[in-house]
Design a protein around this motif. Sequence first.
Motif, PDB file in Angstrom:
ATOM      1  N   ALA A  96       0.063   1.543  10.345  1.00  0.00           N
ATOM      2  CA  ALA A  96      -0.739   2.026   9.219  1.00  0.00           C
ATOM      3  C   ALA A  96      -2.107   1.356   9.227  1.00  0.00           C
ATOM      4  O   ALA A  96      -2.238   0.164   9.493  1.00  0.00           O
ATOM      5  CB  ALA A  96      -0.022   1.732   7.910  1.00  0.00           C
ATOM      6  N   GLY A  97      -3.126   2.142   8.947  1.00  0.00           N
ATOM      7  CA  GLY A  97      -4.483   1.601   8.903  1.00  0.00           C
ATOM      8  C   GLY A  97      -5.225   1.688  10.218  1.00  0.00           C
ATOM      9  O   GLY A  97      -6.422   1.402  10.261  1.00  0.00           O
ATOM     10  N   LEU A  98      -4.546   2.074  11.300  1.00  0.00           N
ATOM     11  CA  LEU A  98      -5.244   2.224  12.581  1.00  0.00           C
ATOM     12  C   LEU A  98      -6.203   3.405  12.495  1.00  0.00           C
ATOM     13  O   LEU A  98      -5.808   4.518  12.145  1.00  0.00           O
ATOM     14  CB  LEU A  98      -4.237   2.475  13.706  1.00  0.00           C
ATOM     15  N   SER A  99      -7.450   3.171  12.831  1.00  0.00           N
ATOM     16  CA  SER A  99      -8.447   4.243  12.748  1.00  0.00           C
ATOM     17  C   SER A  99      -8.312   5.187  13.932  1.00  0.00           C
ATOM     18  O   SER A  99      -8.343   4.764  15.088  1.00  0.00           O
ATOM     19  CB  SER A  99      -9.858   3.646  12.728  1.00  0.00           C
ATOM     20  N   ARG A 100      -8.189   6.472  13.638  1.00  0.00           N
ATOM     21  CA  ARG A 100      -8.115   7.456  14.718  1.00  0.00           C
ATOM     22  C   ARG A 100      -9.457   7.663  15.402  1.00  0.00           C
ATOM     23  O   ARG A 100      -9.540   8.342  16.423  1.00  0.00           O
ATOM     24  CB  ARG A 100      -7.605   8.779  14.152  1.00  0.00           C
ATOM     25  N   SER A 101     -10.512   7.107  14.825  1.00  0.00           N
ATOM     26  CA  SER A 101     -11.834   7.221  15.441  1.00  0.00           C
ATOM     27  C   SER A 101     -12.079   6.150  16.483  1.00  0.00           C
ATOM     28  O   SER A 101     -13.117   6.178  17.159  1.00  0.00           O
ATOM     29  CB  SER A 101     -12.926   7.140  14.361  1.00  0.00           C
ATOM     30  N   LEU A 102     -11.157   5.198  16.635  1.00  0.00           N
ATOM     31  CA  LEU A 102     -11.319   4.192  17.680  1.00  0.00           C
ATOM     32  C   LEU A 102     -11.339   4.848  19.045  1.00  0.00           C
ATOM     33  O   LEU A 102     -10.693   5.882  19.264  1.00  0.00           O
ATOM     34  CB  LEU A 102     -10.155   3.195  17.631  1.00  0.00           C
ATOM     35  N   PRO A 103     -12.053   4.278  20.027  1.00  0.00           N
ATOM     36  CA  PRO A 103     -11.917   4.758  21.404  1.00  0.00           C
ATOM     37  C   PRO A 103     -10.453   4.721  21.817  1.00  0.00           C
ATOM     38  O   PRO A 103      -9.693   3.837  21.387  1.00  0.00           O
ATOM     39  CB  PRO A 103     -12.753   3.755  22.200  1.00  0.00           C
ATOM     40  N   ALA A 104     -10.042   5.670  22.656  1.00  0.00           N
ATOM     41  CA  ALA A 104      -8.624   5.834  22.966  1.00  0.00           C
ATOM     42  C   ALA A 104      -8.006   4.566  23.537  1.00  0.00           C
ATOM     43  O   ALA A 104      -6.872   4.202  23.190  1.00  0.00           O
ATOM     44  CB  ALA A 104      -8.442   6.999  23.937  1.00  0.00           C
ATOM     45  N   LEU A 105      -8.725   3.869  24.404  1.00  0.00           N
ATOM     46  CA  LEU A 105      -8.167   2.659  24.997  1.00  0.00           C
ATOM     47  C   LEU A 105      -7.956   1.583  23.933  1.00  0.00           C
ATOM     48  O   LEU A 105      -6.918   0.915  23.910  1.00  0.00           O
ATOM     49  CB  LEU A 105      -9.083   2.133  26.109  1.00  0.00           C
ATOM     50  N   ALA A 106      -8.943   1.396  23.071  1.00  0.00           N
ATOM     51  CA  ALA A 106      -8.829   0.397  22.011  1.00  0.00           C
ATOM     52  C   ALA A 106      -7.722   0.783  21.031  1.00  0.00           C
ATOM     53  O   ALA A 106      -6.968  -0.077  20.552  1.00  0.00           O
ATOM     54  CB  ALA A 106     -10.161   0.246  21.282  1.00  0.00           C
ATOM     55  N   TYR A 107      -7.600   2.063  20.723  1.00  0.00           N
ATOM     56  CA  TYR A 107      -6.551   2.554  19.816  1.00  0.00           C
ATOM     57  C   TYR A 107      -5.173   2.250  20.391  1.00  0.00           C
ATOM     58  O   TYR A 107      -4.287   1.729  19.707  1.00  0.00           O
ATOM     59  CB  TYR A 107      -6.738   4.056  19.628  1.00  0.00           C
ATOM     60  N   SER A 108      -5.001   2.563  21.685  1.00  0.00           N
ATOM     61  CA  SER A 108      -3.722   2.330  22.340  1.00  0.00           C
ATOM     62  C   SER A 108      -3.398   0.840  22.406  1.00  0.00           C
ATOM     63  O   SER A 108      -2.251   0.433  22.163  1.00  0.00           O
ATOM     64  CB  SER A 108      -3.742   2.928  23.750  1.00  0.00           C
ATOM     65  N   GLN A 109      -4.392   0.014  22.727  1.00  0.00           N
ATOM     66  CA  GLN A 109      -4.126  -1.413  22.868  1.00  0.00           C
ATOM     67  C   GLN A 109      -3.759  -2.043  21.529  1.00  0.00           C
ATOM     68  O   GLN A 109      -2.843  -2.865  21.457  1.00  0.00           O
ATOM     69  CB  GLN A 109      -5.330  -2.123  23.484  1.00  0.00           C
ATOM     70  N   GLU A 110      -4.440  -1.663  20.478  1.00  0.00           N
ATOM     71  CA  GLU A 110      -4.121  -2.209  19.159  1.00  0.00           C
ATOM     72  C   GLU A 110      -2.722  -1.768  18.724  1.00  0.00           C
ATOM     73  O   GLU A 110      -1.955  -2.549  18.153  1.00  0.00           O
ATOM     74  CB  GLU A 110      -5.162  -1.752  18.132  1.00  0.00           C
ATOM     75  N   MET A 111      -2.389  -0.513  18.997  1.00  0.00           N
ATOM     76  CA  MET A 111      -1.061  -0.018  18.638  1.00  0.00           C
ATOM     77  C   MET A 111       0.023  -0.815  19.362  1.00  0.00           C
ATOM     78  O   MET A 111       1.038  -1.223  18.772  1.00  0.00           O
ATOM     79  CB  MET A 111      -0.958   1.471  18.988  1.00  0.00           C
ATOM     80  N   ALA A 141       0.831  -1.209   0.000  1.00  0.00           N
ATOM     81  CA  ALA A 141       0.000   0.000   0.000  1.00  0.00           C
ATOM     82  C   ALA A 141       0.863   1.255   0.000  1.00  0.00           C
ATOM     83  O   ALA A 141       0.553   2.248  -0.666  1.00  0.00           O
ATOM     84  CB  ALA A 141      -0.928  -0.004   1.213  1.00  0.00           C
ATOM     85  N   SER A 142       1.964   1.211   0.743  1.00  0.00           N
ATOM     86  CA  SER A 142       2.869   2.356   0.772  1.00  0.00           C
ATOM     87  C   SER A 142       3.474   2.612  -0.591  1.00  0.00           C
ATOM     88  O   SER A 142       3.564   3.746  -1.058  1.00  0.00           O
ATOM     89  CB  SER A 142       3.966   2.111   1.810  1.00  0.00           C
ATOM     90  N   ALA A 143       3.892   1.528  -1.253  1.00  0.00           N
ATOM     91  CA  ALA A 143       4.455   1.672  -2.598  1.00  0.00           C
ATOM     92  C   ALA A 143       3.413   2.219  -3.562  1.00  0.00           C
ATOM     93  O   ALA A 143       3.720   3.073  -4.411  1.00  0.00           O
ATOM     94  CB  ALA A 143       4.985   0.333  -3.091  1.00  0.00           C
ATOM     95  N   ALA A 144       2.171   1.752  -3.415  1.00  0.00           N
ATOM     96  CA  ALA A 144       1.101   2.242  -4.290  1.00  0.00           C
ATOM     97  C   ALA A 144       0.847   3.721  -4.048  1.00  0.00           C
ATOM     98  O   ALA A 144       0.595   4.495  -4.974  1.00  0.00           O
ATOM     99  CB  ALA A 144      -0.172   1.436  -4.065  1.00  0.00           C
TER     100      ALA A 144
END
Length: 426
Positions: A302-317, A254-257
């Motif tokens: 890449a692809g992590l949604s910034r609209s995720l709840p903060a806790l879910a965003y942090s845990q996935e990261m 995706a980055s190359a594209a």
Amino acid sequence: MIAELLAEVEQRTGLGIADGLQIASPAALVRLPFDPGWPLLVLAETSPAPGPLADPGPGSPDGAVFRAVALPGRGVHATDPARLLQALYPADHPVLGLGGSPDTTAGALASGALAAGAHLLPGLAAEANLASPYGLPWLAARLRAPDGCPWDRAQTHQSLRKHLLEEAYEVYDALEAGPTPELAEELGDLLLQVVLHAEQAAEVGAFDLSDVYRAIDAKIVRRHPHVFGSVRADSVDQVLRNWEQIKAAERAEASAAGRAEASLAAAGQAGAEGPAAHAQPTSQAQPTSPAAIDEGMPAAFAGLSRSLPALAYSQEMQERAASLGYDWPDVERVLDKVEEEAVELLEAATPEARREEFGDLLLVLVNLGRKLDIDAEGALRAASRKFAARFATVERLAAGDGQELRGLSPERLDDLWEQAKQEERA
């Protein structure tokens, strides 16, 4: 025999093969996709019942070949063909008996009678085809039509965003009770949001539901080579390692594209504006697509949604970072880090510093939950529900004593809280 049945169908209804007539035996109905919106000719049963869920044979390492007895998605209602038809058609929908079989209705249809003779079920009107995967897209298009619903016609991708989040959270809450009718309803509300966005995209020629299906199906097949290919994965850990490798390759592609798209956009701009465009700084030649690469985000995230709840965003990261080897060796080290961050929070001298240190503490607490295999978002929601229930008990106990919470001492509030905990345990 079939020719005679087709002749009777045409004589009684005017329908023929060219009208999309579907033909199946009762046993085939439970295994194969058909749509109630098209006329259905059910032949008398002549074949034995289908075999087990998985038949031994060549193809996979353990010699099993998957063969679903019931069409996935309709399995609950496919214990017998009559029950399946009753789930897909209104009870008063006519069922025409052929070759001497009596006419009946879908609600009165019995499996024995269905297997003993041929029957025709006329196609449902689009607005009545409620249990079909094609029913909801038709309804969405109807609502958005010029003579449809003014509210639905006024909606955009942007205006529907809040509804998508609301429906997702309602599904999240309904999941607590397990597979209930309420969960089915909430999943339907969430599915409607997907269909509405696909319908709006189809209206401008961007994509439609078939593209949505194709994209997710292709991704699932691609990310499960241990199921659909020759890769072996005998444990969850092996599957997760494979996934991270596959997703890393996808991100690189995706980055190359994205870089290629930026180059093409820059070349196109230069060609349109002439030689003077070459004097512009290269930083101005950025892709204008919404899918432009976020240069500030590491490829691993890449692809992590910034609209995720903060806790879910942090845990996935942090899950992604750990999958690449960036992780604490044990829980004890994470607990040490929690203590370190708590001390730094207490020592912070300014509001800005306290805010930053509090964020660091939350980040480490989420990481602790990850190490303990605890979903931080779900744990905090459960704790909040528990607090709300206990607080309601505290209010009730105080009101029973003729007291208001504002006037109570900390000691009395603690006592009421302990009483609420005791009631909860009882």
